[in-house]
Structures are given as C-alpha cells and as structure tokens.
Write an enzyme that holds these catalytic residues in place. Structure first.
Site, PDB file in Angstrom:
ATOM      1  CG  ASP A 123     -12.111 -75.488  64.543  1.00 53.25           C
ATOM      2  OD1 ASP A 123     -12.433 -74.555  65.309  1.00 53.25           O
ATOM      3  OD2 ASP A 123     -11.568 -76.528  64.938  1.00 53.25           O
ATOM      4  CG  ASP A 141     -10.120 -72.196  68.534  1.00 56.33           C
ATOM      5  OD1 ASP A 141     -10.726 -72.511  69.584  1.00 56.33           O
ATOM      6  OD2 ASP A 141     -10.193 -72.851  67.477  1.00 56.33           O
TER       7      ASP A 141
END
Length: 168
Positions: A123, A141
C-alpha cells in the site's frame, strides 16, 4: 454452445490488464524508491507512504498470524471466477457492469499477486487532512472500490430492467 468472446463482457478483459499493469508498476516504483514506512510528500494532504498490509481493507485481520494471507487469497480467487463468469454471460454492450467487473477483477488480481508473491499487499496512497488520516491503499484497491461504486450506480440507473431480465 459457445458464443464469440467479443460479443460477451469478456471483451472488457483489456481493462483488467490495464489495472494490473498500473498497479504492478506503481508498487514496483514505491518498493524501489522508498524504504518501508518512509513517506514522500506529494501535496500537503497527499503522500506516498510505503506500507505492507498483511490483512484486508483498513488492515482488517492484519495481526492474525498468517492464515489470513490464504483466506483473502481464496476470497479473491472466488470473486475473480464469479465475475469472469458474469462477464461471459453478459453482453459486451452492457458497458457499465462489465467495466465495473473488470475493475474489480483487475484490483483483486493485483492484490492477489502481492499476497502470493510477497505475503502482503503493498500500500502507498496516503491522504491526511489536519489530524484526520485515511487508511493507506493502492491502485488495485482503487479499481475494486470504483468497480463496486459503478455496480451500485448501475442499480440506480437501471433498477427495473435488471429485475425483468432475471425473471424472464
């Protein structure tokens, strides 16, 4: 009785590849240019922040000892299979749903690759406004969330046409 692939929603598989490619390249850039937990300010409210996520969204189940890696990988595989079947069964002209499915499949496969190869998801997109901080996330995402939002939007745009298709 097979039908030509280009007449089905699978015509939109190119979008899956685009999401996977952008997700992969962006994660590689982050891993090659930032140290783990290093932050790179882009704007006053937006940073690149390199993080490992061993869980799901918002680091759900991240601290559970490793079994969640395969649990979330299994969920991703199941979702990908279901959505690919739905794309095959839908018409290529059903653009909004097929785009939504392709974005979700691309995002799921992007994060699945991370889980299988690294054991975690990379991330790096990080937003803060004052003391408020949103969970760090990635391009995969974004694909999943935008795809889900498009499915909801489709439900509002064509609520009755979908119900009548499934009845008859």
């Amino acid at each position: 009785m097979s039908k030509p692939v280009l007449s089905t929603g699978l015509r939109w598989l190119w979008l899956v590849l685009v999401v996977i490619a952008i997700d992969f390249v962006s994660k590689q850039w982050i891993m090659n240019n930032l140290m783990l937990h290093e932050s790179m300010p882009v704007m006053p409210f937006f940073n690149f922040f390199y993080a490992h996520n061993y869980g799901a969204a918002f680091s759900f189940l991240a601290d559970k000892g490793g079994w969640q890696r395969w649990f979330f990988a299994g969920i991703a595989v199941a979702i990908v299979v279901v959505l690919l079947v739905m794309m095959y069964r839908s018409k290529a002209s059903d653009r909004l749903n097929n785009i939504a499915y392709a974005l979700i499949v691309g995002g799921a496969l992007g994060n699945l690759f991370d889980r299988a190869y690294h054991g975690f998801v990379v991330d790096f997109i990080d937003f803060t406004i004052g003391d408020w901080h949103f969970a760090t996330f990635n391009i995969a995402d974004c694909g999943i969330c935008i795809g889900a939002a498009l499915i909801v939007l489709e439900g509002f745009i064509n609520p009755t046409s979908k119900r009548s298709e499934h009845k008859g």
